[in-house]
Design an enzyme around this catalytic site. Sequence first.
Site, PDB file in Angstrom:
ATOM      1  N   GLU A 126       0.799  -1.209   0.000  1.00 55.02           N
ATOM      2  CA  GLU A 126       0.000   0.000   0.000  1.00 55.02           C
ATOM      3  C   GLU A 126       0.838   1.267   0.000  1.00 55.02           C
ATOM      4  OE1 GLU A 126      -2.468  -0.860   3.351  1.00 55.02           O
ATOM      5  OE2 GLU A 126      -3.920  -1.916   2.101  1.00 55.02           O
ATOM      6  N   CYS A 139       3.252   8.465   1.571  1.00 53.12           N
ATOM      7  CA  CYS A 139       3.774   7.484   2.518  1.00 53.12           C
ATOM      8  C   CYS A 139       4.088   6.208   1.725  1.00 53.12           C
ATOM      9  CB  CYS A 139       2.713   7.249   3.588  1.00 53.12           C
ATOM     10  SG  CYS A 139       3.205   6.104   4.850  1.00 53.12           S
ATOM     11  N   CYS A 146       6.232  -6.945   6.850  1.00 53.22           N
ATOM     12  CA  CYS A 146       7.404  -6.473   7.601  1.00 53.22           C
ATOM     13  C   CYS A 146       7.997  -7.661   8.334  1.00 53.22           C
ATOM     14  CB  CYS A 146       6.983  -5.394   8.600  1.00 53.22           C
ATOM     15  SG  CYS A 146       8.382  -4.697   9.515  1.00 53.22           S
ATOM     16  N   CYS A 150       6.232  -5.560  15.716  1.00 51.76           N
ATOM     17  CA  CYS A 150       5.855  -4.636  16.788  1.00 51.76           C
ATOM     18  C   CYS A 150       4.412  -4.936  17.175  1.00 51.76           C
ATOM     19  CB  CYS A 150       6.009  -3.190  16.322  1.00 51.76           C
ATOM     20  SG  CYS A 150       7.702  -2.835  15.809  1.00 51.76           S
ATOM     21  N   CYS A 153       1.337  -2.858  15.824  1.00 55.28           N
ATOM     22  CA  CYS A 153       1.316  -2.514  14.394  1.00 55.28           C
ATOM     23  C   CYS A 153       0.646  -3.616  13.564  1.00 55.28           C
ATOM     24  CB  CYS A 153       2.746  -2.291  13.906  1.00 55.28           C
ATOM     25  SG  CYS A 153       2.857  -2.050  12.124  1.00 55.28           S
ATOM     26  N   CYS A 381      -1.232   5.359  10.126  1.00 54.61           N
ATOM     27  CA  CYS A 381      -0.019   4.662  10.556  1.00 54.61           C
ATOM     28  C   CYS A 381      -0.352   3.333  11.190  1.00 54.61           C
ATOM     29  CB  CYS A 381       0.698   5.444  11.659  1.00 54.61           C
ATOM     30  SG  CYS A 381       1.280   7.009  11.167  1.00 54.61           S
TER      31      CYS A 381
HETATM   32  N1  SAH Z   1       8.890   0.205  10.005  1.00 56.40           N
HETATM   33  C1  SAH Z   1       9.164   1.579  10.161  1.00 56.40           C
HETATM   34  C2  SAH Z   1       8.311   2.482   9.296  1.00 56.40           C
HETATM   35  C3  SAH Z   1       6.857   2.121   9.099  1.00 56.40           C
HETATM   36  S1  SAH Z   1       5.780   2.342  10.468  1.00 56.40           S
HETATM   37  C4  SAH Z   1       9.049   1.968  11.604  1.00 56.40           C
HETATM   38  O1  SAH Z   1       8.560   1.183  12.411  1.00 56.40           O
HETATM   39  O2  SAH Z   1       9.487   3.069  11.945  1.00 56.40           O
HETATM   40  C5  SAH Z   1       5.494   4.098  10.546  1.00 56.40           C
HETATM   41  C6  SAH Z   1       5.167   4.605  11.971  1.00 56.40           C
HETATM   42  O3  SAH Z   1       3.860   4.186  12.378  1.00 56.40           O
HETATM   43  C7  SAH Z   1       6.122   4.042  13.018  1.00 56.40           C
HETATM   44  O4  SAH Z   1       6.496   5.037  13.940  1.00 56.40           O
HETATM   45  C8  SAH Z   1       5.261   3.012  13.695  1.00 56.40           C
HETATM   46  O5  SAH Z   1       5.745   2.690  14.961  1.00 56.40           O
HETATM   47  C9  SAH Z   1       3.918   3.686  13.711  1.00 56.40           C
HETATM   48  N2  SAH Z   1       2.795   2.779  13.946  1.00 56.40           N
HETATM   49  C10 SAH Z   1       2.736   1.459  13.690  1.00 56.40           C
HETATM   50  N3  SAH Z   1       1.531   0.966  14.061  1.00 56.40           N
HETATM   51  C11 SAH Z   1       0.814   2.003  14.551  1.00 56.40           C
HETATM   52  C12 SAH Z   1      -0.520   2.141  15.038  1.00 56.40           C
HETATM   53  N4  SAH Z   1      -1.346   1.110  15.077  1.00 56.40           N
HETATM   54  N5  SAH Z   1      -0.930   3.351  15.435  1.00 56.40           N
HETATM   55  C13 SAH Z   1      -0.109   4.429  15.342  1.00 56.40           C
HETATM   56  N6  SAH Z   1       1.149   4.367  14.867  1.00 56.40           N
HETATM   57  C14 SAH Z   1       1.612   3.173  14.469  1.00 56.40           C
HETATM   58 FE1  SF4 Z   2       7.422  -3.242  10.989  1.00 56.93          FE
HETATM   59 FE2  SF4 Z   2       5.227  -2.116  11.927  1.00 56.93          FE
HETATM   60 FE3  SF4 Z   2       7.309  -2.464  13.539  1.00 56.93          FE
HETATM   61 FE4  SF4 Z   2       7.442  -0.613  11.585  1.00 56.93          FE
HETATM   62  S1  SF4 Z   2       6.043  -0.563  13.360  1.00 56.93           S
HETATM   63  S2  SF4 Z   2       9.007  -2.131  12.150  1.00 56.93           S
HETATM   64  S3  SF4 Z   2       6.199  -1.637   9.984  1.00 56.93           S
HETATM   65  S4  SF4 Z   2       6.088  -4.094  12.574  1.00 56.93           S
END
Ligand code: SAH
Ligand code: SF4
Length: 406
Positions: A126, A139, A146, A150, A153, A381
């Site tokens: 996406e 974005c 990934c 996390c 996420c 995000c």
């Molecule tokens: N993998 C990279 C970039 C993609 S995520 C990273 O983790 O930095 C982009 C941002 O969205 C990151 O700061 C991530 O921690 C945040 N993010 C992920 N899941 C989220 C959620 N459910 N609500 C708000 N922010 C989120």
């Molecule tokens: Fe991967 Fe989501 Fe963690 Fe970013 S926040 S490193 S996209 S699992």
Amino acid sequence: MTSAATETVASAGFFEKKPLERYVAPAKPSLVGFSRAALDEALAGIGVPERQRRMRVQQLWHWLYVRGVQSFDDMTSLSKELRATLDRHFTLARPEVAAEQISRDGTRKWLMRLPGEAEGRPHEVECVYIPEADRGTLCVSSQVGCTLNCTFCHTGTQRLVRNLTAAEIAAQVVLARDRLDDWRREATSGDEPEKRLVSNVVMMGMGEPLYNFEAVRDGLGVVADGDGLSISKRRITLSTSGVVPNIARAGTEIGSMLAISLHAVTDELRDQLVPLNRKYPLAELLDACRNYPGLSNARRITFEYVMLKAVNDSLADARALIRLIKGIPAKINLIPFNPWPGSTYECSDWSQIEKFSEIVFNAGYASPVRTPRGRDILAACGQLKSATEKLSARERLALRAMAMTD
Ligand code: SAH
Ligand code: SF4
């Protein structure tokens, strides 16, 4: 295709998926997203003599990245013969758009379909466009899914993982400019650069960009090239969950702005939220930030902090955050947690986010709270997850209901 598209491996005490799918080039590849070096190689492959190649690459570059043409026939500075040869061997295809969604707030999300491995199902990824008063931010994704997990996420829950190629990364910008009619807008806007709709890029889509380093570096090289797409490195932000060994490299080899997904101020909590922390703990991460090449008050690091109710949002956490990043030229970006079906966290209350933000602000940091955008289309995000692992209609409705009660 193997159903075990990814496997889970225990490595250094945290769980990480391995990308098991690879990119397999189609018989007739698209030139869209190619770097100068890749174009040179492509031209060599079809017999363009070396002495002509520099000029031909320059011409192609202009048609691809300044004019955005979609047919070799439109490349009028090339001879008819060369256009025909190019057409026999290559295409100018953009990633296929499987679905386009437009949010009530103007955010657009494109679900792109990319070739899968061998006979396997296609990969989906996406890309989200977020219009704002003074800029338009795209974005961009770096991986299908990934490799990291996390816990807050949605992308991290996706099983299928493949690295995008450099061309697939740059092609997202080309595609967005097509869909927004941005080539024509810019060409007819004279000296008004603000007419350009895609003005900024954030590597904050699906994937961990520093786990696909070379492709991200080369793809962003195409995006930042001043004779082409021309989005300056100051307007490109790479977000990482903390792949410490590649942070200095990102500074020297990519040179974009850096954002760190911090989200917790103790190793104990960060180990849970961002399991990569077990491999690269906070002290190492912050050291890498202090030593980030080019760091200055004009080039600050953005620390992203997702606001999770009763998990990381106490005022003591806010004060600890200030202490932790002391001395680093920084901005702090508070992100209200975006829920997704099955997520176990809740977003902090607004009153708590405000109090947290006030402490950060009073300590001298800009602390914008990132307004959730495009929640109704799951574009915010951490909500990105490709339709290969599609949400059921019921899940979408549940999510929309959540978004509307904010
Ligand atoms: N993998 C990279 C970039 C993609 S995520 C990273 O983790 O930095 C982009 C941002 O969205 C990151 O700061 C991530 O921690 C945040 N993010 C992920 N899941 C989220 C959620 N459910 N609500 C708000 N922010 C989120
Ligand atoms: Fe991967 Fe989501 Fe963690 Fe970013 S926040 S490193 S996209 S699992």
